[in-house]
Design an enzyme around this catalytic site. Structure first.
Site, mmCIF file in Angstrom:
data_model
loop_
_atom_site.group_PDB
_atom_site.id
_atom_site.type_symbol
_atom_site.label_atom_id
_atom_site.label_comp_id
_atom_site.label_asym_id
_atom_site.label_seq_id
_atom_site.Cartn_x
_atom_site.Cartn_y
_atom_site.Cartn_z
ATOM 1 C CB ILE A 81 -0.964 0.027 1.204
ATOM 2 C CG1 ILE A 81 -0.190 -0.171 2.500
ATOM 3 C CG2 ILE A 81 -2.039 -1.043 1.050
ATOM 4 C CD1 ILE A 81 -1.054 -0.118 3.741
ATOM 5 N N GLY A 82 2.151 1.104 0.068
ATOM 6 C CA GLY A 82 3.034 2.258 0.005
ATOM 7 C C GLY A 82 4.450 1.817 -0.272
ATOM 8 N N GLY A 142 8.456 3.689 -0.838
ATOM 9 C CA GLY A 142 9.243 4.906 -0.920
ATOM 10 C C GLY A 142 10.684 4.632 -0.571
ATOM 11 C CB SER A 143 13.511 6.929 0.001
ATOM 12 O OG SER A 143 12.882 7.739 0.979
ATOM 13 N N GLY A 184 11.339 2.250 2.380
ATOM 14 C CA GLY A 184 11.034 0.831 2.281
ATOM 15 C C GLY A 184 9.624 0.611 1.777
ATOM 16 C CG LEU A 185 8.302 -2.458 0.113
ATOM 17 C CD1 LEU A 185 8.359 -3.956 -0.097
ATOM 18 C CD2 LEU A 185 7.540 -1.806 -1.025
ATOM 19 C CB VAL A 186 3.482 0.709 3.932
ATOM 20 C CG1 VAL A 186 2.375 0.480 4.959
ATOM 21 C CG2 VAL A 186 4.443 1.766 4.427
ATOM 22 C CE LYS A 232 7.343 4.237 7.387
ATOM 23 N NZ LYS A 232 7.085 5.603 7.897
ATOM 24 C CG ASP A 274 6.280 17.964 8.913
ATOM 25 O OD1 ASP A 274 6.085 18.962 8.185
ATOM 26 O OD2 ASP A 274 6.582 16.849 8.466
#
Length: 570
Positions: free
Chosen positions: A32-33, A35-36, A38-40, A55, A152
């Protein structure tokens, strides 16, 4: 040969759980995700039946600054337990205490984030606006009473469910203050947060900050909810200040003195005089009380902004909930963040992260504290059962290119929860929205909410996805039966189920169908159901008409999203 190459290419990601404990507890569903970091993956927790997000953060010790950020976030999410803050449910135990590089963090699953909600919904109501802001401020009150500043806050860092539940996430840039005095700290990730940064921080990397910076960010987010686009999308510092002063007018010399950057301060001092713009013209059709509060949240001078607790007591929220019942948090002990006050080595950070992991393994934590632990924790590998699962989800991702929603690279995705007005004690929180929830309809119909089937009077009936155009998505549809008249459980609102049957057929009987629409009771803050009837003609017409008809008979329907595989009335 092709299969062999694929396996070689994806070997590192296929072995998603290589060597880690607890892997037999989770069944991987899909990516489901990515990026730099790793993975989700979404997964089923076999022990609890819940869907979770796992994650995988790889090579966390490659850069010590990244490792410190990860440590800060998992520590804060352990210490800040609140219904409006995303929850870490578990962290997998690595195979070795000192020889691990990756960690696997199990989060509750959320469906979307506020950025996607704003982007996908142009029909949010005043009730949505009010309840969204209340939840954000309620979370902020809890965070600030712990002497934590998020730093943030932006729509992508506020997760959302279809039942209007919001949760703040991503505490990687958060800081803990151990005095009441403003704290000076190096501000990173400057560009990504500019649109939501308080004016006193514009152009400044070393900045003094107070809770007022988070209040400003919440004001920007709330304004974005109201108008459907960012309020101050500055291209650079000067443009940012221009946009802010176009709306708020030229600040006083005292307010300008709060700006830390010399050039920004000089620019504001020499700026031509501007009068404040009319909020009622900028935010058409908004509740006047909402705009009064928004103006306070967006005060240029940080001293003029209310605290989260003061904002919760604003007349805008009259009747929504009792502010005094909203929980506070004890200040975080200084020793928890001692590593930020000294020059910690990579080995120090690794040991501290391992200790955080042990917080989710009480027996091993006890052994660790007593000094009776084994030097390494080697676990029997059950990777083979995950190899096939993960290969499948990776194949779907790489083969179709759009098999999953990768636009939201957040660690937490869907969990069916009920909105709570007060904080849930940590020991009780895990019991919310049990996955075994079922509905009873006239004592004869049981529908398994999180499954793909329902049993009606003992007979199976398959949930089907209605045929719709690419521009419209509908709810999962169950065959309607005459005995479906009462809906007794909140869990149904997670699916937004629409009931259809022969009454939708032009030759069918002209009878009304019962439909249950979820809504939030804005007086208590609890999710509830509102039952009414929609006629055959309403259902046959455009679904927006049916939605409007439903809204006219009661409180606002739940929010809709645009996630792949999710079907609902929009």
């Amino acid at each position: 040969m092709q299969t062999s190459n694929f396996r070689k290419k994806n070997a590192a990601e296929v072995d998603f759980f290589m060597g880690y404990g607890d892997v037999n507890r989770y069944e991987v569903l899909e990516v489901i995700g990515k990026g730099s970091y790793g993975l989700v993956c979404s997964a089923n927790d076999i022990h609890t039946g819940e869907k979770v997000a796992i994650k995988k953060i790889h090579n966390i010790f490659e850069h010590i600054s990244d490792a410190a950020r990860i440590l800060r976030e998992i520590k804060l999410l352990r210490l800040l337990r609140h219904p409006d803050i995303v929850e870490i449910k578990h962290i997998m135990l690595p195979p070795s205490k000192m020889d691990f590089r990756d960690i696997y963090v199990v989060f509750e699953l959320m469906e979307s984030d506020l950025h996607q909600v704003i982007k996908a919904n142009d029909d949010l109501t005043r009730e949505h606006y009010q309840f969204f802001l209340y939840q954000m401020l309620r979370a902020l009150k809890y965070i600030h009473t712990a002497n934590v500043y998020h730093r943030d806050l932006k729509p992508k860092n506020i997760l959302a469910n279809a039942n209007c539940k919001l949760k703040i996430c991503d505490f990687g840039l958060a800081r803990v203050a151990f005095t009441d005095a403003p704290t000076t700290v190096f501000w990173t990730d400057y560009v990504a947060t500019r649109w939501y940064r308080a004016p006193e921080l514009c152009g400044s990397f070393y900045s003094k900050y107070t809770p007022a910076i988070d209040i400003w960010s919440i004001g920007c987010i709330f304004a974005e909810v109201l108008i459907g686009k960012p309020l101050f999308p500055g291209k650079n510092v000067v443009h940012q200040l221009d946009l802010i002063t176009d709306l708020l007018g030229t600040p006083s010399l005292d307010a300008i003195s709060q700006v830390r950057n010399d050039k920004a301060r000089k620019y504001l001092t020499c700026m031509r005089k501007k009068q404040p713009a009319s909020f009622s013209h900028k935010f058409l059709k908004a509740d006047p009380l909402a705009l009064q509060l928004l103006r306070k949240l967006l005060a240029f001078d940080p001293k003029d902004r209310p605290s989260a607790q003061e904002a919760l007591a604003d007349p805008y929220f009259n009747g929504l909930a009792k502010v005094e019942r909203e929980p506070s948090c004890q200040p975080i002990p200084k020793m928890e963040f001692e590593f930020e006050r000294r020059r910690a080595t990579k080995e120090d950070i690794k040991e501290l992260i391992f200790q955080e992991i042990l917080e989710y393994h009480p027996q091993l934590l006890k052994e660790h504290i007593s000094g009776t632990e084994r030097p390494n924790f080697h676990h029997l590998s059950v990777v083979d059962q995950f190899r096939k699962q993960f290969t499948q989800v990776e194949e779907n991702l790489n083969g179709s290119g759009a098999a999953v929603s990768l636009q939201r690279k957040h660690s937490s995705l869907p969990r069916s929860t009920i909105v709570h007005s007060a904080a849930i004690p940590a020991k009780d929180y895990k019991h919310v929205a049990s996955s075994s929830t079922k509905l009873a309809v006239d004592g004869s119909w049981n529908a398994q909410i999180q499954g793909v089937h329902a049993n009606i009077a003992g007979e199976p009936s398959t949930i089907v996805r209605p045929a719709v155009s690419s521009e419209r998505s509908l709810a999962p549809t169950l065959q309607w039966q005459p005995n479906m008249t009462h809906f007794l459980n909140h869990a149904l609102c997670y699916q937004n189920t629409v009931f259809s049957g022969s009454l939708l057929d032009a030759t069918g009987p002209a009878q009304a169908i019962p439909r249950t629409t979820p809504y939030v009771d804005y007086r208590s803050g609890n999710l509830d159901l509102y039952q009414h009837h929609v006629s055959r003609e309403d259902v046959q017409s455009d679904t927006a008409t049916a939605q409007a008809h439903a809204a006219s008979h009661g409180p606002v329907p739940a929010v809709s999203y645009s996630l792949p595989g999710t079907y609902r009335i929009t």
